[in-house]
Structure formats: C-alpha cells, structure tokens
Write a protein that holds these residues in place. Structure first.
Motif, mmCIF file in Angstrom:
data_model
loop_
_atom_site.group_PDB
_atom_site.id
_atom_site.type_symbol
_atom_site.label_atom_id
_atom_site.label_comp_id
_atom_site.label_asym_id
_atom_site.label_seq_id
_atom_site.Cartn_x
_atom_site.Cartn_y
_atom_site.Cartn_z
ATOM 1 N N LYS A 60 65.569 0.435 -32.974
ATOM 2 C CA LYS A 60 65.623 -0.261 -31.802
ATOM 3 C C LYS A 60 64.120 -0.900 -31.049
ATOM 4 O O LYS A 60 63.960 -1.839 -30.591
ATOM 5 C CB LYS A 60 66.302 0.571 -30.864
ATOM 6 N N GLY A 61 63.311 0.344 -31.401
ATOM 7 C CA GLY A 61 61.853 -0.135 -30.802
ATOM 8 C C GLY A 61 61.331 -1.413 -31.657
ATOM 9 O O GLY A 61 60.465 -1.973 -30.847
ATOM 10 N N ILE A 62 61.457 -1.440 -32.823
ATOM 11 C CA ILE A 62 60.661 -2.445 -33.778
ATOM 12 C C ILE A 62 61.420 -3.612 -33.471
ATOM 13 O O ILE A 62 60.746 -4.594 -33.289
ATOM 14 C CB ILE A 62 60.707 -1.896 -35.058
ATOM 15 N N ASN A 63 62.630 -3.450 -33.146
ATOM 16 C CA ASN A 63 63.604 -4.850 -32.907
ATOM 17 C C ASN A 63 62.951 -5.390 -31.497
ATOM 18 O O ASN A 63 62.769 -6.705 -31.593
ATOM 19 C CB ASN A 63 64.968 -4.479 -32.599
ATOM 20 N N THR A 64 62.479 -4.738 -30.674
ATOM 21 C CA THR A 64 61.922 -5.282 -29.363
ATOM 22 C C THR A 64 60.567 -6.094 -29.900
ATOM 23 O O THR A 64 60.436 -7.139 -29.429
ATOM 24 C CB THR A 64 61.712 -4.202 -28.486
ATOM 25 N N VAL A 65 59.800 -5.478 -30.608
ATOM 26 C CA VAL A 65 58.519 -6.111 -31.123
ATOM 27 C C VAL A 65 59.016 -7.454 -31.915
ATOM 28 O O VAL A 65 58.317 -8.475 -31.619
ATOM 29 C CB VAL A 65 57.854 -5.167 -31.953
ATOM 30 N N PHE A 66 59.852 -7.183 -32.716
ATOM 31 C CA PHE A 66 60.094 -8.525 -33.543
ATOM 32 C C PHE A 66 60.584 -9.554 -32.635
ATOM 33 O O PHE A 66 60.534 -10.873 -32.661
ATOM 34 C CB PHE A 66 61.375 -8.111 -34.547
ATOM 35 N N LYS A 67 61.200 -9.563 -31.502
ATOM 36 C CA LYS A 67 61.615 -10.210 -30.217
ATOM 37 C C LYS A 67 60.575 -10.678 -29.420
ATOM 38 O O LYS A 67 61.119 -11.485 -28.330
ATOM 39 C CB LYS A 67 63.026 -9.938 -29.525
ATOM 40 N N GLY A 68 59.162 -10.374 -29.735
ATOM 41 C CA GLY A 68 58.079 -10.730 -28.755
ATOM 42 C C GLY A 68 57.817 -9.661 -27.860
ATOM 43 O O GLY A 68 56.777 -10.023 -26.764
ATOM 44 N N GLY A 69 58.541 -8.484 -27.843
ATOM 45 C CA GLY A 69 58.330 -7.666 -26.672
ATOM 46 C C GLY A 69 57.149 -6.644 -26.977
ATOM 47 O O GLY A 69 56.458 -6.580 -28.198
ATOM 48 N N PRO A 70 56.998 -5.751 -26.151
ATOM 49 C CA PRO A 70 55.812 -4.723 -26.668
ATOM 50 C C PRO A 70 56.467 -3.596 -27.309
ATOM 51 O O PRO A 70 57.640 -3.101 -27.653
ATOM 52 C CB PRO A 70 55.557 -4.033 -25.142
ATOM 53 N N LEU A 71 55.473 -2.637 -28.131
ATOM 54 C CA LEU A 71 55.869 -1.386 -28.923
ATOM 55 C C LEU A 71 55.916 -0.532 -27.775
ATOM 56 O O LEU A 71 54.749 0.232 -27.417
ATOM 57 C CB LEU A 71 54.764 -1.684 -29.881
ATOM 58 N N ASP A 72 57.027 -0.069 -27.306
ATOM 59 C CA ASP A 72 56.969 1.125 -26.330
ATOM 60 C C ASP A 72 57.552 2.430 -26.853
ATOM 61 O O ASP A 72 57.540 3.372 -26.242
ATOM 62 C CB ASP A 72 58.062 0.646 -25.226
ATOM 63 N N ILE A 73 57.836 2.630 -28.232
ATOM 64 C CA ILE A 73 58.265 3.762 -28.737
ATOM 65 C C ILE A 73 57.035 4.599 -29.036
ATOM 66 O O ILE A 73 55.921 4.290 -29.244
ATOM 67 C CB ILE A 73 59.018 3.402 -30.011
ATOM 68 N N LYS A 74 57.314 5.943 -28.958
ATOM 69 C CA LYS A 74 56.183 6.947 -29.137
ATOM 70 C C LYS A 74 56.892 7.922 -29.964
ATOM 71 O O LYS A 74 57.789 8.393 -29.693
ATOM 72 C CB LYS A 74 55.630 7.571 -27.851
#
Length: 155
Positions: A60-74
């Motif tokens: 889910k976190g990497i999907n956000t990055v793939f869609k142009g969003g930030p890497l928010d997962i820790k």
C-alpha cells in the motif's frame, strides 16, 4: 516481453496466483483460512494475520509512491495493526490486500522500462526495480513463514 510486465507478473505470482517458486502463494494460503487460525499465536512468532498485514503495509505504501505521492511508510510501524477480531474483518482485510496487490502490479505494468532504472524516492533506496524486486523477495520470505506457521497450527 516488456521488463515491466515481467516484473509485475513475478510480483503477482507470490501474492495472487503463482506456484513456480514456492509451489504456493499468499492467496492460496490465506483465502479460505479461518480468522481464528490467522490470529493464533505460536510461541513468540508473529501471527499469520500480522505477517500478511505487514506485507500489505508495504504494498500500500509503495503504491502511493508509484502514483506520485510521498513515501510515508516506516519500518517501525510495519507490524502495528489493530487486532482482527472476526471472520468478516479478516475477509475485509484480504479483499483490500488482493485489490492493492492488483493495483501494485498494474502500476508496474504502466511504467516505462526506463522508469525501472530511475531512483526511488531517495538515492539510498536505489532504483524502482531494486525496490520492486525487494518487495517480491520480502514477500517470499514471509510467505515461507506463513506456510510453516499454518502447518504447525493446523496439524
């Protein structure tokens, strides 16, 4: 075959439909699993549910990055989830897991081969390809744990 299609298919194999590497996949192991088994502790090991949620967290976190969003997962939050307390909650989680997996693969398929070689968020993380391959390897690592824990709990 286009590089992105090949790597997307490798990712789908570990989660949704493959049997070539491990002779199983997450969907095969989890889809008809009773939630009580999924949340059953075994010694000091993570539960099956927690391992599945952990992998989903990264997808889910990497999907956000793939869609142009930030890497928010820790990493420090990658095992912090509310407990699953019913079959309905378990099935709802699995539905989201499969959906986000399909999206992850689709987003890879839409990438250009050149994008695979680009830096992923920060130079320290390497390329997109390295991160996708790490996700595949990480998923297989935990799939092995799930298979063993499931065998121990159901035999």
């Amino acid at each position: 075959m286009k590089n992105t299609l090949e790597i997307a298919n490798r990712f789908k194999e570990v989660i949704l439909n493959g049997t070539w590497i491990a002779n199983t996949n997450y969907k095969d192991q989890l889809e008809n699993l009773d939630w009580k088994i999924a949340v059953s502790p075994l010694q000091n090991l993570n539960t099956i549910a927690l391992l599945a949620q952990h992998i989903h967290y990264y997808i889910k976190g990497i999907n956000t990055v793939f869609k142009g969003g930030p890497l928010d997962i820790k990493d420090k939050f990658s095992f912090d989830f509310p407990p699953i307390e019913s079959q309905q909650q378990w099935e709802t989680f699995l539905t989201e897991f499969w959906k986000d997996t399909e999206e992850f693969a689709f987003l890879i398929e839409q990438m250009s081969s050149e994008k695979l070689d680009e830096g992923f968020v920060d130079e320290k993380y390497g390329s997109y390809k390295r991160n996708i391959e790490a996700m595949i390897e990480h998923s297989y690592y935990h799939l092995g744990q799930i298979v063993l824990i499931k065998k121990l709990l159901t035999n």
